[in-house]
Design a protein around this motif. Structure first.
Motif, mmCIF file in Angstrom:
data_model
loop_
_atom_site.group_PDB
_atom_site.id
_atom_site.type_symbol
_atom_site.label_atom_id
_atom_site.label_comp_id
_atom_site.label_asym_id
_atom_site.label_seq_id
_atom_site.Cartn_x
_atom_site.Cartn_y
_atom_site.Cartn_z
ATOM 1 N N SER A 125 51.393 40.170 46.230
ATOM 2 C CA SER A 125 50.976 41.525 46.591
ATOM 3 C C SER A 125 50.017 42.080 45.545
ATOM 4 C CB SER A 125 52.205 42.438 46.722
ATOM 5 O OG SER A 125 51.812 43.785 46.912
ATOM 6 N N THR A 126 50.356 41.855 44.280
ATOM 7 C CA THR A 126 49.495 42.338 43.200
ATOM 8 C C THR A 126 48.146 41.630 43.214
ATOM 9 O OG1 THR A 126 51.369 42.892 41.777
ATOM 10 C CG2 THR A 126 49.250 42.503 40.693
ATOM 11 N N LEU A 127 48.175 40.305 43.327
ATOM 12 C CA LEU A 127 46.947 39.521 43.216
ATOM 13 C C LEU A 127 46.014 39.707 44.407
ATOM 14 C CD1 LEU A 127 48.538 36.288 41.782
ATOM 15 C CD2 LEU A 127 46.911 37.757 40.610
ATOM 16 N N LEU A 128 46.576 39.867 45.585
ATOM 17 C CA LEU A 128 45.744 39.952 46.777
ATOM 18 C C LEU A 128 45.415 41.377 47.195
ATOM 19 C CD1 LEU A 128 47.297 37.125 48.988
ATOM 20 C CD2 LEU A 128 45.362 37.007 47.419
ATOM 21 N N ARG A 129 46.322 42.321 46.918
ATOM 22 C CA ARG A 129 46.110 43.667 47.423
ATOM 23 C C ARG A 129 46.356 44.759 46.384
ATOM 24 N NH1 ARG A 129 48.845 43.137 53.498
ATOM 25 N NH2 ARG A 129 47.571 41.357 54.163
ATOM 26 N N GLY A 130 46.541 44.366 45.151
ATOM 27 C CA GLY A 130 46.777 45.355 44.099
ATOM 28 C C GLY A 130 45.493 46.029 43.647
ATOM 29 N N SER A 131 45.642 47.065 42.815
ATOM 30 C CA SER A 131 44.487 47.739 42.244
ATOM 31 C C SER A 131 43.845 46.837 41.202
ATOM 32 C CB SER A 131 44.914 49.055 41.588
ATOM 33 O OG SER A 131 45.737 48.795 40.454
ATOM 34 N N VAL A 132 42.644 47.189 40.762
ATOM 35 C CA VAL A 132 41.958 46.415 39.738
ATOM 36 C C VAL A 132 42.823 46.329 38.480
ATOM 37 C CG1 VAL A 132 39.994 46.393 38.146
ATOM 38 C CG2 VAL A 132 39.632 46.887 40.573
ATOM 39 N N ARG A 133 43.389 47.446 38.063
ATOM 40 C CA ARG A 133 44.213 47.448 36.854
ATOM 41 C C ARG A 133 45.453 46.564 37.031
ATOM 42 N NH1 ARG A 133 44.523 50.312 32.202
ATOM 43 N NH2 ARG A 133 46.545 50.225 31.141
ATOM 44 N N GLU A 134 46.073 46.598 38.201
ATOM 45 C CA GLU A 134 47.254 45.770 38.454
ATOM 46 C C GLU A 134 46.900 44.284 38.390
ATOM 47 O OE1 GLU A 134 49.847 48.745 41.365
ATOM 48 O OE2 GLU A 134 48.354 47.380 42.226
ATOM 49 N N LYS A 135 45.772 43.918 38.991
ATOM 50 C CA LYS A 135 45.353 42.517 38.961
ATOM 51 C C LYS A 135 45.046 42.062 37.534
ATOM 52 C CE LYS A 135 43.354 42.465 43.611
ATOM 53 N NZ LYS A 135 42.117 42.319 44.421
ATOM 54 N N LEU A 136 44.356 42.923 36.788
ATOM 55 C CA LEU A 136 44.006 42.561 35.418
ATOM 56 C C LEU A 136 45.240 42.476 34.527
ATOM 57 C CD1 LEU A 136 40.762 44.668 34.913
ATOM 58 C CD2 LEU A 136 40.934 42.190 35.242
ATOM 59 N N THR A 137 46.198 43.356 34.745
ATOM 60 C CA THR A 137 47.443 43.309 33.962
ATOM 61 C C THR A 137 48.196 42.025 34.247
ATOM 62 O OG1 THR A 137 47.631 45.730 33.935
ATOM 63 C CG2 THR A 137 49.643 44.472 33.518
ATOM 64 N N TRP A 138 48.261 41.633 35.517
ATOM 65 C CA TRP A 138 48.944 40.389 35.884
ATOM 66 C C TRP A 138 48.252 39.192 35.228
ATOM 67 C CZ3 TRP A 138 48.905 35.573 37.955
ATOM 68 C CH2 TRP A 138 50.116 35.066 38.424
ATOM 69 N N THR A 139 46.921 39.189 35.266
ATOM 70 C CA THR A 139 46.163 38.095 34.664
ATOM 71 C C THR A 139 46.355 38.060 33.150
ATOM 72 O OG1 THR A 139 44.503 38.305 36.415
ATOM 73 C CG2 THR A 139 43.876 37.059 34.464
#
Length: 225
Positions: A125-139
Motif C-alpha cells: 500500500s505504501t509503495l504503490l499508493r502512498g504519499s511521496v514522503r511515505e514511499k521515501l520513508t519506506w525506502t
C-alpha cells in the motif's frame, strides 16, 4: 511443511500478479479465480475493515488478495527462505538472495521472522499508493540495514552490491570493481548535507524531493517489488 511452503510460494506470486492487475486496471473485480477456495488458516489477519482504514486499498481489493493468500498459504505466514525462492523467479539471471533478505526485513516490520498478510499489504500500500514522503520513508528504512536511524556508507554499499548481484549479467552498465563505490560516493555527496558521514531520514527526503532524477530512480524499487 514442504507442501505449505509450495502453496505459500504460489500464493504470493498470485497476490503480486493480482495486485499488478488491480493497479493497471486489468483485473475484473467482480470475478474471483475459481481456485480461490476456502481453507483453514492458522493466522487470521485483522478485520478487512481495519485494513481498509489503514491502507490505500478498497475492501474489495483486499478480499481478492486475501482469498488468494489464504488459499495458497494455510499457515497465513511466509518465512524468509520461501520469500527468497519467490523473488528469485523474477531475476533468473542473477542472485537475488541478498536483496531479498533486505527486502524481507523491510516487509517484516514486526521483526517476527515471517511475513503475514497484514505486513505484505501494508508495505505494498505504501509503495504503490502512498504519499511521496511515505514511499521515501519506506525506502530509507530498507537502506537502514541496522535500523539505527541513519544510512552509512557500509549499508549503502551492501545495498548497491545486492542490486547488481540481483540483476546479474543483464546489469547495465557492466559492473566494474569500483562501480558500487562510485554510486555510494555520489549518493553521499548529494544526500549527506552536513558531511557527517551518515544520512538521516530528513536529509534523505529533502535531497530526493529536490532532485527529479532521484525521484524517478526511486520508482525502480516499485518496479522491482
Amino acid at each position: 511443511m514442504a507442501g505449505c511452503a509450495k502453496r505459500c510460494k504460489q500464493g504470493l506470486v498470485k497476490c503480486v500478479l493480482s495486485l499488478h492487475k488491480l493497479v493497471t486496471g486489468t483485473l475484473n473485480k467482480d470475478k474471483i479465480d475459481d481456485d480461490f477456495e476456502l481453507s483453514i488458516v492458522c493466522h487470521r489477519p485483522e478485520g478487512l475493515d481495519k485494513l481498509e482504514a489503514q491502507t490505500n486499498f478498497s475492501k474489495q481489493e483486499l478480499q481478492v488478495l486475501y482469498r488468494g493468500f489464504k488459499n495458497e498459504c494455510p499457515s497465513g505466514v511466509v518465512n524468509e527462505d520461501t520469500f527468497k525462492q519467490i523473488y528469485a523467479q523474477f531475476f533468473p539471471h542473477g542472485d537475488a538472495s541478498t536483496y531479498a533478505h533486505y527486502l524481507f526485513n523491510a516487509f517484516d516490520s514486526a521483526h517476527s521472522g515471517s511475513i503475514k498478510f497484514e505486513d505484505f499489504i501494508m508495505a505494498l500500500s505504501t509503495l504503490l499508493r502512498g504519499s511521496v514522503r511515505e514511499k521515501l520513508t519506506w525506502t530509507f528504512n530498507l537502506y537502514d540495514i541496522n535500523r539505527d536511524g541513519y544510512i552509512n556508507k557500509e549499508e549503502m554499499t551492501d545495498i548497491v552490491r545486492a542490486i547488481y548481484d540481483m540483476m546479474g549479467k543483464y546489469t547495465y552498465p557492466a559492473l566494474k570493481t569500483d562501480t558500487p563505490k562510485q554510486h555510494v560516493d555520489a549518493f553521499f555527496q548529494k544526500m549527506d548535507k552536513n558531511r557527517d558521514g551518515v544520512v538521516t531520514l530528513d536529509e534523505f527526503i529533502l535531497s530526493c524531493q529536490e532532485d527529479e532524477n532521484i525521484m524517478r530512480s526511486l520508482q525502480l524499487f516499485k518496479n522491482v517489488i
